[in-house]
Write an enzyme that holds these catalytic residues in place. Sequence first.
Site, mmCIF file in Angstrom:
data_model
loop_
_atom_site.group_PDB
_atom_site.id
_atom_site.type_symbol
_atom_site.label_atom_id
_atom_site.label_comp_id
_atom_site.label_asym_id
_atom_site.label_seq_id
_atom_site.Cartn_x
_atom_site.Cartn_y
_atom_site.Cartn_z
ATOM 1 N N ARG A 142 13.903 4.191 11.948
ATOM 2 C CA ARG A 142 12.684 5.007 11.938
ATOM 3 C C ARG A 142 11.857 4.745 13.207
ATOM 4 O O ARG A 142 12.381 4.291 14.199
ATOM 5 C CB ARG A 142 11.908 4.726 10.638
ATOM 6 C CG ARG A 142 12.752 5.030 9.388
ATOM 7 C CD ARG A 142 11.977 4.846 8.123
ATOM 8 N NE ARG A 142 10.808 5.743 8.084
ATOM 9 C CZ ARG A 142 9.791 5.601 7.245
ATOM 10 N NH1 ARG A 142 9.812 4.606 6.362
ATOM 11 N NH2 ARG A 142 8.780 6.436 7.272
ATOM 12 N N GLU A 192 12.537 -9.943 1.397
ATOM 13 C CA GLU A 192 11.863 -8.727 1.897
ATOM 14 C C GLU A 192 12.706 -7.510 1.516
ATOM 15 O O GLU A 192 13.912 -7.501 1.778
ATOM 16 C CB GLU A 192 11.727 -8.825 3.422
ATOM 17 C CG GLU A 192 11.130 -7.577 4.046
ATOM 18 C CD GLU A 192 10.991 -7.682 5.565
ATOM 19 O OE1 GLU A 192 11.251 -8.769 6.148
ATOM 20 O OE2 GLU A 192 10.620 -6.646 6.161
ATOM 21 N N TYR A 228 11.893 8.361 0.965
ATOM 22 C CA TYR A 228 11.716 7.307 -0.038
ATOM 23 C C TYR A 228 12.393 7.603 -1.380
ATOM 24 O O TYR A 228 12.342 6.779 -2.287
ATOM 25 C CB TYR A 228 10.218 7.063 -0.271
ATOM 26 C CG TYR A 228 9.503 6.606 0.981
ATOM 27 C CD1 TYR A 228 9.895 5.432 1.621
ATOM 28 C CD2 TYR A 228 8.454 7.340 1.521
ATOM 29 C CE1 TYR A 228 9.254 5.004 2.765
ATOM 30 C CE2 TYR A 228 7.801 6.920 2.670
ATOM 31 C CZ TYR A 228 8.210 5.757 3.281
ATOM 32 O OH TYR A 228 7.577 5.336 4.425
ATOM 33 N N HIS A 245 12.910 -3.059 1.449
ATOM 34 C CA HIS A 245 12.387 -1.740 1.818
ATOM 35 C C HIS A 245 13.292 -0.663 1.245
ATOM 36 O O HIS A 245 14.513 -0.836 1.193
ATOM 37 C CB HIS A 245 12.312 -1.577 3.338
ATOM 38 C CG HIS A 245 11.392 -2.562 3.977
ATOM 39 N ND1 HIS A 245 10.023 -2.438 3.897
ATOM 40 C CD2 HIS A 245 11.634 -3.709 4.639
ATOM 41 C CE1 HIS A 245 9.467 -3.476 4.514
ATOM 42 N NE2 HIS A 245 10.430 -4.267 4.970
ATOM 43 N N ARG A 300 5.598 12.494 -2.590
ATOM 44 C CA ARG A 300 5.729 13.040 -1.234
ATOM 45 C C ARG A 300 6.845 12.326 -0.495
ATOM 46 O O ARG A 300 7.242 11.235 -0.866
ATOM 47 C CB ARG A 300 4.426 12.866 -0.455
ATOM 48 C CG ARG A 300 3.493 14.029 -0.657
ATOM 49 C CD ARG A 300 2.197 13.817 0.093
ATOM 50 N NE ARG A 300 1.133 13.573 -0.865
ATOM 51 C CZ ARG A 300 0.190 12.666 -0.717
ATOM 52 N NH1 ARG A 300 0.166 11.887 0.341
ATOM 53 N NH2 ARG A 300 -0.749 12.527 -1.622
ATOM 54 N N PRO A 315 0.794 -1.229 0.000
ATOM 55 C CA PRO A 315 0.000 0.000 0.000
ATOM 56 C C PRO A 315 0.830 1.285 0.000
ATOM 57 O O PRO A 315 1.852 1.378 0.664
ATOM 58 C CB PRO A 315 -0.812 -0.101 1.299
ATOM 59 C CG PRO A 315 -0.115 -1.119 2.134
ATOM 60 C CD PRO A 315 0.525 -2.070 1.167
ATOM 61 N N ASN A 316 0.339 2.234 -0.769
ATOM 62 C CA ASN A 316 0.854 3.600 -0.874
ATOM 63 C C ASN A 316 2.144 3.726 -1.674
ATOM 64 O O ASN A 316 2.604 4.841 -1.921
ATOM 65 C CB ASN A 316 1.029 4.248 0.519
ATOM 66 C CG ASN A 316 -0.287 4.372 1.242
ATOM 67 O OD1 ASN A 316 -1.246 4.871 0.677
ATOM 68 N ND2 ASN A 316 -0.359 3.896 2.479
ATOM 69 N N ALA A 375 3.413 -0.937 4.626
ATOM 70 C CA ALA A 375 2.912 -0.937 6.012
ATOM 71 C C ALA A 375 2.457 -2.331 6.473
ATOM 72 O O ALA A 375 2.503 -2.635 7.676
ATOM 73 C CB ALA A 375 1.771 0.071 6.146
ATOM 74 N N ASN A 380 8.014 -5.887 -1.206
ATOM 75 C CA ASN A 380 7.966 -4.708 -0.346
ATOM 76 C C ASN A 380 6.516 -4.611 0.123
ATOM 77 O O ASN A 380 5.654 -4.066 -0.574
ATOM 78 C CB ASN A 380 8.387 -3.435 -1.079
ATOM 79 C CG ASN A 380 8.448 -2.246 -0.113
ATOM 80 O OD1 ASN A 380 7.986 -2.338 1.032
ATOM 81 N ND2 ASN A 380 9.010 -1.135 -0.555
HETATM 82 O O1 CA2 Z 1 10.791 1.764 3.253
HETATM 83 C C1 CA2 Z 1 9.924 1.068 2.701
HETATM 84 O O2 CA2 Z 1 10.055 0.569 1.594
HETATM 85 C C2 CA2 Z 1 8.575 0.854 3.420
HETATM 86 O O3 CA2 Z 1 8.137 -0.461 3.110
HETATM 87 C C3 CA2 Z 1 7.640 1.896 2.859
HETATM 88 C C4 CA2 Z 1 6.266 1.902 3.538
HETATM 89 C C5 CA2 Z 1 6.408 1.947 5.057
HETATM 90 O O4 CA2 Z 1 5.133 1.807 5.657
HETATM 91 C C6 CA2 Z 1 7.332 0.866 5.585
HETATM 92 O O5 CA2 Z 1 7.457 1.023 6.982
HETATM 93 C C7 CA2 Z 1 8.700 0.955 4.938
HETATM 94 C C8 CA2 Z 1 5.452 3.108 3.099
HETATM 95 C C9 CA2 Z 1 5.216 3.203 1.629
HETATM 96 C C10 CA2 Z 1 4.434 4.431 1.368
HETATM 97 O O6 CA2 Z 1 5.184 5.299 0.562
HETATM 98 C C11 CA2 Z 1 4.855 6.608 0.481
HETATM 99 C C12 CA2 Z 1 5.395 7.293 -0.589
HETATM 100 C C13 CA2 Z 1 5.124 8.616 -0.738
HETATM 101 C C14 CA2 Z 1 4.328 9.286 0.168
HETATM 102 C C15 CA2 Z 1 3.807 8.598 1.243
HETATM 103 C C16 CA2 Z 1 4.066 7.255 1.391
#
Ligand code: CA2
Length: 146
Positions: free
Chosen positions: A106, A97, A22, A99, A17, A9-10, A76, A73
């Site tokens: 974090r 896995e 990221y 990320h 953003r 997700p996301n 969340a 990946n």
């Molecule tokens: O670091 C990673 O790849 C994560 O899997 C990214 C997830 C986060 O919940 C994990 O803890 C670590 C979040 C992906 C959402 O990405 C966004 C990108 C732009 C704006 C907001 C969120």
Amino acid sequence: MKVLFLNGPNLNLLGQREPEIYGRLTLAEIEFQVRQRAARLGIAVDFHQSNHEGELVTWIQNAKGNCDVIVLNAAAYTHTSVALRDAISAINLPTIEVHLSNIHAREEFRHRSLIAPVCCGQILGFGAGSYLLALEAAVSVTENRN
Ligand code: CA2
């Protein structure tokens, strides 16, 4: 050899953003880099993203017999999903896995991964490079299996 990349997700929001966490690449740009590297290595790639836990579970279930390694990946869902963990356990396919960010540097709730114990390894903290390193790891995992 075929590697299935699954994104949770996301991750469709990448590049729009939080670039300080990221990076500036979109998921499509990361996919492009992965496909370029995979072509050089002679590896076939499937690449998907979903905001729905059940859809990710279904893709994992369907991976058996269709690919050699999964690179996941779970975003969340990494920190919450017993369903994804059970699906990975059930198919007995090597799963890596990944990320973008270093989840251990974090918030505390990101330190725990429910899927880590059923994956063969974790690659994290290298931005889009984590995906490219995972491709190399996928090759090494299959070489060590055969
Ligand atoms: O670091 C990673 O790849 C994560 O899997 C990214 C997830 C986060 O919940 C994990 O803890 C670590 C979040 C992906 C959402 O990405 C966004 C990108 C732009 C704006 C907001 C969120």
